[in-house]
Design a protein around this motif. Structure first.
Motif, PDB file in Angstrom:
ATOM      1  N   MET A  78       0.930  -1.184  -0.073  1.00  0.00           N
ATOM      2  CA  MET A  78      -0.072   0.032   0.145  1.00  0.00           C
ATOM      3  C   MET A  78       0.643   1.394   0.045  1.00  0.00           C
ATOM      4  O   MET A  78       1.908   1.348   0.684  1.00  0.00           O
ATOM      5  CB  MET A  78      -0.915  -0.054   1.246  1.00  0.00           C
ATOM      6  CG  MET A  78      -1.673   1.202   1.240  1.00  0.00           C
ATOM      7  SD  MET A  78      -2.835   1.263   2.976  1.00  0.00           S
ATOM      8  CE  MET A  78      -3.753  -0.364   2.574  1.00  0.00           C
ATOM      9  N   LYS A  79       0.447   2.231  -0.707  1.00  0.00           N
ATOM     10  CA  LYS A  79       1.230   3.464  -0.804  1.00  0.00           C
ATOM     11  C   LYS A  79       1.202   4.329   0.491  1.00  0.00           C
ATOM     12  O   LYS A  79       0.187   4.129   1.157  1.00  0.00           O
ATOM     13  CB  LYS A  79       0.683   4.345  -1.961  1.00  0.00           C
ATOM     14  CG  LYS A  79       0.969   3.851  -3.281  1.00  0.00           C
ATOM     15  CD  LYS A  79       0.332   4.887  -4.271  1.00  0.00           C
ATOM     16  CE  LYS A  79       0.442   4.173  -5.861  1.00  0.00           C
ATOM     17  NZ  LYS A  79       0.091   5.188  -6.806  1.00  0.00           N
ATOM     18  N   ARG A  80       2.301   4.803   0.880  1.00  0.00           N
ATOM     19  CA  ARG A  80       2.441   5.562   2.230  1.00  0.00           C
ATOM     20  C   ARG A  80       1.192   6.609   2.236  1.00  0.00           C
ATOM     21  O   ARG A  80       0.678   6.835   3.285  1.00  0.00           O
ATOM     22  CB  ARG A  80       3.878   6.133   2.052  1.00  0.00           C
ATOM     23  CG  ARG A  80       3.968   7.099   3.318  1.00  0.00           C
ATOM     24  CD  ARG A  80       5.366   7.421   3.559  1.00  0.00           C
ATOM     25  NE  ARG A  80       5.567   8.073   4.819  1.00  0.00           N
ATOM     26  CZ  ARG A  80       6.710   8.958   5.220  1.00  0.00           C
ATOM     27  NH1 ARG A  80       7.847   9.065   4.234  1.00  0.00           N
ATOM     28  NH2 ARG A  80       6.906   9.526   6.353  1.00  0.00           N
ATOM     29  N   ASN A  81       1.024   7.405   1.220  1.00  0.00           N
ATOM     30  CA  ASN A  81       0.086   8.509   1.056  1.00  0.00           C
ATOM     31  C   ASN A  81      -1.139   7.945   1.438  1.00  0.00           C
ATOM     32  O   ASN A  81      -2.004   8.565   2.466  1.00  0.00           O
ATOM     33  CB  ASN A  81       0.038   9.271  -0.026  1.00  0.00           C
ATOM     34  CG  ASN A  81      -0.701  10.338   0.159  1.00  0.00           C
ATOM     35  OD1 ASN A  81      -0.850  11.239   0.863  1.00  0.00           O
ATOM     36  ND2 ASN A  81      -1.387  10.840  -1.092  1.00  0.00           N
ATOM     37  N   MET A  82      -1.655   6.793   0.921  1.00  0.00           N
ATOM     38  CA  MET A  82      -2.742   6.273   1.218  1.00  0.00           C
ATOM     39  C   MET A  82      -3.139   5.532   2.720  1.00  0.00           C
ATOM     40  O   MET A  82      -3.991   5.597   3.221  1.00  0.00           O
ATOM     41  CB  MET A  82      -3.076   4.802   0.225  1.00  0.00           C
ATOM     42  CG  MET A  82      -4.347   4.190   0.316  1.00  0.00           C
ATOM     43  SD  MET A  82      -5.893   5.013   0.169  1.00  0.00           S
ATOM     44  CE  MET A  82      -6.026   5.389  -1.562  1.00  0.00           C
ATOM     45  N   LEU A  83      -1.837   5.120   3.241  1.00  0.00           N
ATOM     46  CA  LEU A  83      -2.097   4.565   4.588  1.00  0.00           C
ATOM     47  C   LEU A  83      -2.183   5.692   5.500  1.00  0.00           C
ATOM     48  O   LEU A  83      -2.731   5.537   6.335  1.00  0.00           O
ATOM     49  CB  LEU A  83      -0.826   3.779   4.704  1.00  0.00           C
ATOM     50  CG  LEU A  83      -0.488   3.227   6.089  1.00  0.00           C
ATOM     51  CD1 LEU A  83      -1.688   2.371   6.523  1.00  0.00           C
ATOM     52  CD2 LEU A  83       0.736   2.737   6.464  1.00  0.00           C
ATOM     53  N   GLY A  96     -15.814   0.828  -0.993  1.00  0.00           N
ATOM     54  CA  GLY A  96     -14.843   0.085  -1.772  1.00  0.00           C
ATOM     55  C   GLY A  96     -13.365   0.195  -1.697  1.00  0.00           C
ATOM     56  O   GLY A  96     -12.775  -0.750  -1.607  1.00  0.00           O
ATOM     57  N   THR A  97     -12.985   1.376  -1.627  1.00  0.00           N
ATOM     58  CA  THR A  97     -11.771   1.707  -1.670  1.00  0.00           C
ATOM     59  C   THR A  97     -11.057   1.486  -0.425  1.00  0.00           C
ATOM     60  O   THR A  97      -9.926   0.806  -0.340  1.00  0.00           O
ATOM     61  CB  THR A  97     -11.312   3.415  -1.809  1.00  0.00           C
ATOM     62  OG1 THR A  97     -11.891   3.819  -3.160  1.00  0.00           O
ATOM     63  CG2 THR A  97      -9.879   3.688  -1.779  1.00  0.00           C
ATOM     64  N   ILE A  98     -12.182   1.456   0.656  1.00  0.00           N
ATOM     65  CA  ILE A  98     -11.497   1.076   2.156  1.00  0.00           C
ATOM     66  C   ILE A  98     -11.156  -0.411   2.186  1.00  0.00           C
ATOM     67  O   ILE A  98     -10.225  -1.102   2.661  1.00  0.00           O
ATOM     68  CB  ILE A  98     -12.353   1.481   3.163  1.00  0.00           C
ATOM     69  CG1 ILE A  98     -12.486   3.227   3.248  1.00  0.00           C
ATOM     70  CG2 ILE A  98     -12.027   0.806   4.799  1.00  0.00           C
ATOM     71  CD1 ILE A  98     -13.510   3.661   4.175  1.00  0.00           C
ATOM     72  N   ILE A  99     -12.160  -1.083   1.663  1.00  0.00           N
ATOM     73  CA  ILE A  99     -12.329  -2.784   1.661  1.00  0.00           C
ATOM     74  C   ILE A  99     -10.967  -3.120   0.920  1.00  0.00           C
ATOM     75  O   ILE A  99     -10.313  -4.055   1.172  1.00  0.00           O
ATOM     76  CB  ILE A  99     -13.476  -2.968   0.987  1.00  0.00           C
ATOM     77  CG1 ILE A  99     -14.855  -2.701   2.225  1.00  0.00           C
ATOM     78  CG2 ILE A  99     -13.438  -4.649   0.727  1.00  0.00           C
ATOM     79  CD1 ILE A  99     -14.386  -3.521   3.207  1.00  0.00           C
ATOM     80  N   ASN A 100     -10.738  -2.479  -0.480  1.00  0.00           N
ATOM     81  CA  ASN A 100      -9.752  -3.082  -1.159  1.00  0.00           C
ATOM     82  C   ASN A 100      -8.333  -2.735  -0.386  1.00  0.00           C
ATOM     83  O   ASN A 100      -7.312  -3.480  -0.495  1.00  0.00           O
ATOM     84  CB  ASN A 100      -9.746  -2.268  -2.469  1.00  0.00           C
ATOM     85  CG  ASN A 100     -10.928  -2.615  -3.477  1.00  0.00           C
ATOM     86  OD1 ASN A 100     -11.221  -4.023  -3.223  1.00  0.00           O
ATOM     87  ND2 ASN A 100     -11.232  -1.598  -4.258  1.00  0.00           N
ATOM     88  N   ALA A 101      -8.215  -1.751   0.324  1.00  0.00           N
ATOM     89  CA  ALA A 101      -7.042  -1.412   1.005  1.00  0.00           C
ATOM     90  C   ALA A 101      -6.699  -2.383   2.205  1.00  0.00           C
ATOM     91  O   ALA A 101      -5.875  -2.754   2.398  1.00  0.00           O
ATOM     92  CB  ALA A 101      -7.044   0.029   1.614  1.00  0.00           C
ATOM     93  N   VAL A 102      -8.125  -2.703   2.887  1.00  0.00           N
ATOM     94  CA  VAL A 102      -8.091  -3.672   3.734  1.00  0.00           C
ATOM     95  C   VAL A 102      -7.437  -5.265   3.375  1.00  0.00           C
ATOM     96  O   VAL A 102      -6.656  -5.898   4.046  1.00  0.00           O
ATOM     97  CB  VAL A 102      -9.192  -3.842   4.759  1.00  0.00           C
ATOM     98  CG1 VAL A 102      -9.572  -5.117   5.675  1.00  0.00           C
ATOM     99  CG2 VAL A 102      -9.559  -2.602   5.368  1.00  0.00           C
ATOM    100  N   ARG A 103      -8.273  -5.413   2.191  1.00  0.00           N
ATOM    101  CA  ARG A 103      -7.674  -6.604   1.614  1.00  0.00           C
ATOM    102  C   ARG A 103      -6.122  -6.875   1.018  1.00  0.00           C
ATOM    103  O   ARG A 103      -5.900  -7.767   1.515  1.00  0.00           O
ATOM    104  CB  ARG A 103      -8.659  -7.011   0.343  1.00  0.00           C
ATOM    105  CG  ARG A 103      -9.953  -7.271   0.595  1.00  0.00           C
ATOM    106  CD  ARG A 103     -10.798  -7.452  -0.809  1.00  0.00           C
ATOM    107  NE  ARG A 103     -12.164  -7.791  -0.496  1.00  0.00           N
ATOM    108  CZ  ARG A 103     -13.093  -7.767  -1.783  1.00  0.00           C
ATOM    109  NH1 ARG A 103     -12.722  -7.635  -2.680  1.00  0.00           N
ATOM    110  NH2 ARG A 103     -14.253  -8.375  -1.146  1.00  0.00           N
ATOM    111  N   ASN A 104      -5.683  -5.885   0.854  1.00  0.00           N
ATOM    112  CA  ASN A 104      -4.332  -5.849   0.380  1.00  0.00           C
ATOM    113  C   ASN A 104      -3.233  -5.883   1.660  1.00  0.00           C
ATOM    114  O   ASN A 104      -2.355  -6.485   1.554  1.00  0.00           O
ATOM    115  CB  ASN A 104      -3.984  -4.468  -0.415  1.00  0.00           C
ATOM    116  CG  ASN A 104      -4.520  -4.261  -1.552  1.00  0.00           C
ATOM    117  OD1 ASN A 104      -4.739  -5.365  -2.368  1.00  0.00           O
ATOM    118  ND2 ASN A 104      -5.086  -3.141  -2.167  1.00  0.00           N
TER     119      ASN A 104
END
Length: 229
Positions: free
Chosen positions: A1-6, A131-139
């Protein structure tokens, strides 16, 4: 995951948790309530700085239904939070008590009412990014594969949360809290767990509702685009 997204996810999660803490005024007391409000202000500023590009794109590109709804929700969330933070200064009894402004019951009512609107807009805002949050959690967890059983289970849980949230909305008289009528109907003997469960379930109504409505809109847009070919 990208640092900015985290960083964005951490800030958004922190704001959500602190928003719940701020609403638990009768549990935390005034001093903690005001301290949490100051931290929320700082996180809110950081959130807007990290998402500053969004403001530059408001009048650019195609404005479909999803984008218009997103813009409306974000702007209403912004306005409600600004009103909450501004109205908190003159009614402060601890942190900003040195400011020579008399407490005003009307400002207090506005502060309470807009905080509840901000709570709802925050939930809708989360739902639009679910959707974006779920994808981030999945990753992060490595659960990238699909599972029909897991999907059905999560949907059943979502339905149960919504049903309980609707019941809670009536029991807590959310309508009066959103219309400035009797906004101080707190229960002084409320438990922390009861408060969290009730308010998270209310959030669940708007998160789930927004997510599935936008999913339906997205499918309709794709169907229309396919017909236009």
């Amino acid at each position: 995951m990208k640092r900015n997204m985290l960083i964005r996810l951490v800030i958004d999660l922190s704001m959500t948790v602190l928003m719940l803490v701020a609403m638990a005024y009768q549990i935390t007391g005034n001093t903690i309530h005001e301290m949490v409000g100051v931290i929320l202000l700082l996180l809110f500023i950081a959130h807007n700085i990290l998402n500053r590009r969004w403001y530059k794109t408001i009048f650019k590109g195609k404005h479909n239904v999803r984008r218009i709804l997103s813009m409306a929700v974000n702007l209403l969330f912004l306005i409600s939070m600004v009103v909450v933070l501004i109205s908190s200064v003159p009614i402060s009894r601890d942190i900003f008590a040195f400011i020579p402004i008399n407490n005003d019951m009307i400002l207090l009512q506005i502060h309470v009412m807009t905080s509840y609107w901000g709570f709802i807009f925050m939930a809708v805002h989360i739902g639009m990014s679910w959707g974006t949050i779920i994808n981030a959690v999945r990753n992060m967890t490595g659960l990238t594969s699909t599972s029909r059983i897991r999907t059905i289970t999560l949907r059943v849980i979502a339905v149960l949360i919504v049903v309980y949230g609707v019941q809670t909305s009536f029991e807590r008289d959310m309508l009066s809290r959103l219309t400035i009528y009797n906004p101080f109907g707190w229960s002084y003997d409320e438990s922390i767990m009861g408060f969290l469960i009730d308010n998270l379930s209310v959030m669940g109504i708007y998160i789930s509702g927004t997510h599935y409505v936008l999913s339906f809109v997205r499918k309709q847009d794709k169907a229309m685009a396919y017909k236009d070919r």
